[in-house]
Motif scaffolding. Sequence first.
Motif, PDB file in Angstrom:
ATOM      1  N   LEU A 130       0.867  -1.177   0.000  1.00 54.94           N
ATOM      2  CA  LEU A 130       0.000   0.000   0.000  1.00 54.94           C
ATOM      3  C   LEU A 130       0.908   1.231   0.000  1.00 54.94           C
ATOM      4  N   PRO A 131       1.132   1.853  -1.152  1.00 54.83           N
ATOM      5  CA  PRO A 131       2.139   2.924  -1.245  1.00 54.83           C
ATOM      6  C   PRO A 131       1.755   4.213  -0.517  1.00 54.83           C
ATOM      7  N   GLU A 132       0.496   4.410  -0.237  1.00 51.36           N
ATOM      8  CA  GLU A 132       0.007   5.601   0.483  1.00 51.36           C
ATOM      9  C   GLU A 132       0.492   6.899  -0.154  1.00 51.36           C
ATOM     10  N   GLU A 133       0.244   7.057  -1.437  1.00 48.59           N
ATOM     11  CA  GLU A 133       0.668   8.246  -2.166  1.00 48.59           C
ATOM     12  C   GLU A 133      -0.498   8.978  -2.817  1.00 48.59           C
ATOM     13  N   GLY A 134      -1.723   8.516  -2.544  1.00 54.09           N
ATOM     14  CA  GLY A 134      -2.891   9.138  -3.153  1.00 54.09           C
ATOM     15  C   GLY A 134      -3.591  10.088  -2.208  1.00 54.09           C
ATOM     16  N   ALA A 135      -4.931  10.115  -2.279  1.00 55.40           N
ATOM     17  CA  ALA A 135      -5.724  10.981  -1.408  1.00 55.40           C
ATOM     18  C   ALA A 135      -5.502  10.609   0.058  1.00 55.40           C
ATOM     19  N   SER A 136      -5.659  11.582   0.939  1.00 58.07           N
ATOM     20  CA  SER A 136      -5.415  11.346   2.360  1.00 58.07           C
ATOM     21  C   SER A 136      -6.725  11.097   3.104  1.00 58.07           C
ATOM     22  N   PHE A 137      -6.757   9.990   3.847  1.00 60.21           N
ATOM     23  CA  PHE A 137      -7.891   9.628   4.693  1.00 60.21           C
ATOM     24  C   PHE A 137      -7.384   9.540   6.128  1.00 60.21           C
ATOM     25  N   SER A 138      -7.399  10.651   6.818  1.00 58.73           N
ATOM     26  CA  SER A 138      -6.877  10.680   8.178  1.00 58.73           C
ATOM     27  C   SER A 138      -7.843   9.961   9.120  1.00 58.73           C
ATOM     28  N   VAL A 139      -7.354   8.891   9.753  1.00 56.59           N
ATOM     29  CA  VAL A 139      -8.161   8.064  10.641  1.00 56.59           C
ATOM     30  C   VAL A 139      -7.920   8.503  12.081  1.00 56.59           C
ATOM     31  N   GLU A 140      -8.996   8.644  12.840  1.00 53.54           N
ATOM     32  CA  GLU A 140      -8.853   8.903  14.276  1.00 53.54           C
ATOM     33  C   GLU A 140      -9.439   7.734  15.050  1.00 53.54           C
ATOM     34  N   VAL A 141      -8.668   7.226  16.020  1.00 51.99           N
ATOM     35  CA  VAL A 141      -9.178   6.243  16.967  1.00 51.99           C
ATOM     36  C   VAL A 141      -9.364   6.969  18.291  1.00 51.99           C
ATOM     37  N   ALA A 142     -10.614   7.091  18.709  1.00 54.13           N
ATOM     38  CA  ALA A 142     -10.947   7.801  19.949  1.00 54.13           C
ATOM     39  C   ALA A 142     -11.571   6.806  20.914  1.00 54.13           C
ATOM     40  N   VAL A 143     -10.950   6.634  22.088  1.00 52.85           N
ATOM     41  CA  VAL A 143     -11.434   5.681  23.088  1.00 52.85           C
ATOM     42  C   VAL A 143     -11.901   6.457  24.310  1.00 52.85           C
ATOM     43  N   HIS A 144     -13.147   6.261  24.664  1.00 53.13           N
ATOM     44  CA  HIS A 144     -13.708   6.954  25.825  1.00 53.13           C
ATOM     45  C   HIS A 144     -14.512   5.958  26.651  1.00 53.13           C
ATOM     46  N   LYS A 145     -14.045   5.709  27.868  1.00 54.97           N
ATOM     47  CA  LYS A 145     -14.690   4.739  28.755  1.00 54.97           C
ATOM     48  C   LYS A 145     -14.871   3.397  28.045  1.00 54.97           C
ATOM     49  N   ASP A 146     -13.795   2.975  27.354  1.00 55.39           N
ATOM     50  CA  ASP A 146     -13.690   1.675  26.670  1.00 55.39           C
ATOM     51  C   ASP A 146     -14.541   1.585  25.406  1.00 55.39           C
ATOM     52  N   GLU A 147     -15.197   2.660  25.004  1.00 55.31           N
ATOM     53  CA  GLU A 147     -15.922   2.676  23.732  1.00 55.31           C
ATOM     54  C   GLU A 147     -15.026   3.296  22.672  1.00 55.31           C
ATOM     55  N   VAL A 148     -14.817   2.567  21.584  1.00 55.53           N
ATOM     56  CA  VAL A 148     -13.926   2.997  20.509  1.00 55.53           C
ATOM     57  C   VAL A 148     -14.750   3.591  19.370  1.00 55.53           C
ATOM     58  N   THR A 149     -14.345   4.764  18.917  1.00 60.22           N
ATOM     59  CA  THR A 149     -14.937   5.377  17.737  1.00 60.22           C
ATOM     60  C   THR A 149     -13.850   5.559  16.696  1.00 60.22           C
ATOM     61  N   LEU A 150     -14.071   4.993  15.505  1.00 58.37           N
ATOM     62  CA  LEU A 150     -13.155   5.145  14.391  1.00 58.37           C
ATOM     63  C   LEU A 150     -13.801   6.077  13.377  1.00 58.37           C
ATOM     64  N   SER A 151     -13.069   7.117  12.987  1.00 62.68           N
ATOM     65  CA  SER A 151     -13.652   8.106  12.081  1.00 62.68           C
ATOM     66  C   SER A 151     -12.630   8.587  11.068  1.00 62.68           C
ATOM     67  N   LEU A 152     -13.143   9.165   9.972  1.00 62.77           N
ATOM     68  CA  LEU A 152     -12.312   9.758   8.934  1.00 62.77           C
ATOM     69  C   LEU A 152     -12.513  11.263   8.937  1.00 62.77           C
ATOM     70  N   ASP A 153     -11.420  12.001   8.880  1.00 67.00           N
ATOM     71  CA  ASP A 153     -11.472  13.465   8.893  1.00 67.00           C
ATOM     72  C   ASP A 153     -11.652  13.979   7.472  1.00 67.00           C
ATOM     73  N   THR A 154     -12.779  14.642   7.204  1.00 68.68           N
ATOM     74  CA  THR A 154     -13.051  15.153   5.857  1.00 68.68           C
ATOM     75  C   THR A 154     -12.482  16.548   5.637  1.00 68.68           C
ATOM     76  N   SER A 155     -12.078  17.222   6.720  1.00 57.07           N
ATOM     77  CA  SER A 155     -11.705  18.637   6.611  1.00 57.07           C
ATOM     78  C   SER A 155     -10.253  18.855   6.205  1.00 57.07           C
ATOM     79  N   GLY A 156      -9.345  18.035   6.705  1.00 61.18           N
ATOM     80  CA  GLY A 156      -7.924  18.290   6.486  1.00 61.18           C
ATOM     81  C   GLY A 156      -7.446  19.293   7.521  1.00 61.18           C
ATOM     82  N   SER A 157      -7.048  20.475   7.104  1.00 56.82           N
ATOM     83  CA  SER A 157      -6.735  21.533   8.063  1.00 56.82           C
ATOM     84  C   SER A 157      -8.005  21.884   8.831  1.00 56.82           C
ATOM     85  N   GLY A 158      -7.853  22.294  10.098  1.00 64.80           N
ATOM     86  CA  GLY A 158      -9.016  22.641  10.896  1.00 64.80           C
ATOM     87  C   GLY A 158      -9.884  23.686  10.216  1.00 64.80           C
TER      88      GLY A 158
END
Length: 393
Positions: A130-158
Motif C-alpha cells: 500500500l504505497p500511500e501516495e494518493g488521497a489522504s484519509f486521516s483516521v482517528e481512533v478515539a477511546v472513551h470509557k472503553d468505547e472505541v470510535t473510528l472516524s475519517l477526517d473530511t476537513s484536512g486543516s481545521g
Amino acid sequence: MSIPVILNTAFGLEAVVAREVQALGYGPTTVSDGKIELAAELSAIPRLNLFLRAADRVRIRIARFMAFDFGELFDQTFETPWEEWIGPRDAFPVTGKSIKSQLHSIPDCQRIVKKAIVERLRKAHGVETLPEEGASFSVEVAVHKDEVTLSLDTSGSGLNKRGYRKGIGPAPLRESLAAGMVLLSYWNRDRPFHDPFCGSGTIAIEAAMIGRNIAPGLNREFAAERWKRIPTDAWKQAREEARSLILPSGFERPFIASDIDRRALGLVRQHADLAGVGKDIHIQQLDATELKTSRKYGCIITNPPYGERMGDDGEDGDSRDIEGLYRKFGQAIDDWDTWSTYVLTTHPGLERLWNRPATRRRKLFNAQLTCTYYQFVGPRPPVIKCESQVEEK
C-alpha cells in the motif's frame, strides 16, 4: 443513504454549532462535550465544511464498538469495511486519543488500528503493498470509557483555517472561536460593531463575514475533495450555493476595529482584504481606555489582553497592569448605556472591576486557557414603524 457524521468543536460552542447545523437543514443532532453527532447524506459533507463557522472539524464515523484489550481492538477494526472509502494507493495516517479507558496507551492504539487497516485493505484490494501516495484519509481512533470510535477526517486543516490570515500577530484568536463569540451575541448587521482590542482583526472580520453571509470555507480546500465517494459535483454545487448567498458590501454603519498597536492594524487591513470584507471595516489606532461614540445600540465584542498572553514585562505591558487596563476600559464605556458588551478573558474579576454583574457568563477555551465570556446585555434597539403601520393605526 445517510452516514453518521461527527462535528468536533471547542468546549462551550456545542450549542452554537448545533444551531448552525439546524440552519443548514440537517438534524436532529446529539450534543455532548466538544462534539455534535448527526446522520446526513454524503452531499452534506461539502456544505458542512463550507458553511460551519464555529466547528473545528467534520468527521465521518466509520465504526463504534467496545474494546477492553488490543485483540478486540484489532479484530473489530479489521472487520470494518475500510475498502469502501480507502483505495489501494491512498494514504491513511492514524491519530488517537484515550480517556478513562483500559486501552490507555495512545501510540499502541494507533499502531494496532493502523495494522488492522493495512491487513484489511491488502486482503480487500488483493495487493501486497500500500504505497500511500494518493488521497489522504486521516483516521482517528478515539477511546472513551472503553468505547472505541473510528472516524475519517473530511476537513484536512481545521475549519478555523479560512485562508485569509497570512500574518500572525501576538496571541491570535482562533477564527472559529471568534465566530462563536459573535454568534453568541445579540449583534446583527443592522447594529454598530466595535472591537477596541482588535489585534489582527479576527473578531471584526468574522463579524463582517457573518454580516455579508460569506461562507467561511469558500476560499480553501478540504481533504475529502479528493475522495472518490463524494462526487465532485457536490463540492461544485456547495460552492455555487455559497457564492449565491453573499450579500453586497456597504453596511449603513461600518465595523470599527481599533487597537493601540499600529503594527497589528496593518495585519487587520491585509486580512480583511483577503477575506473580502476590507471595504466594510474601519480601522483606527485608538487607546481602548479613551473610547467615545455617538452611535447607539451597538455591540462591543472583544478579547482584551490578559496576563498569560501579555507576559510579565516588556513592550506589550506588564501583567500586573491588567486590572488597571480593565478598570479604565470599563470607565470609558460606562456611558455607552445603549450598547451590549461581550468580553472574553481569563481574568475572574471583571465584574468586580466594572462594579456591575454580567447578564450571563459562559466558559470558553482560548487554546489551552480557560476563559469566561462575560455578556453585559444592553437594551434592545427601538422598533421603527413604517408610515403604513402608523396610518393603519
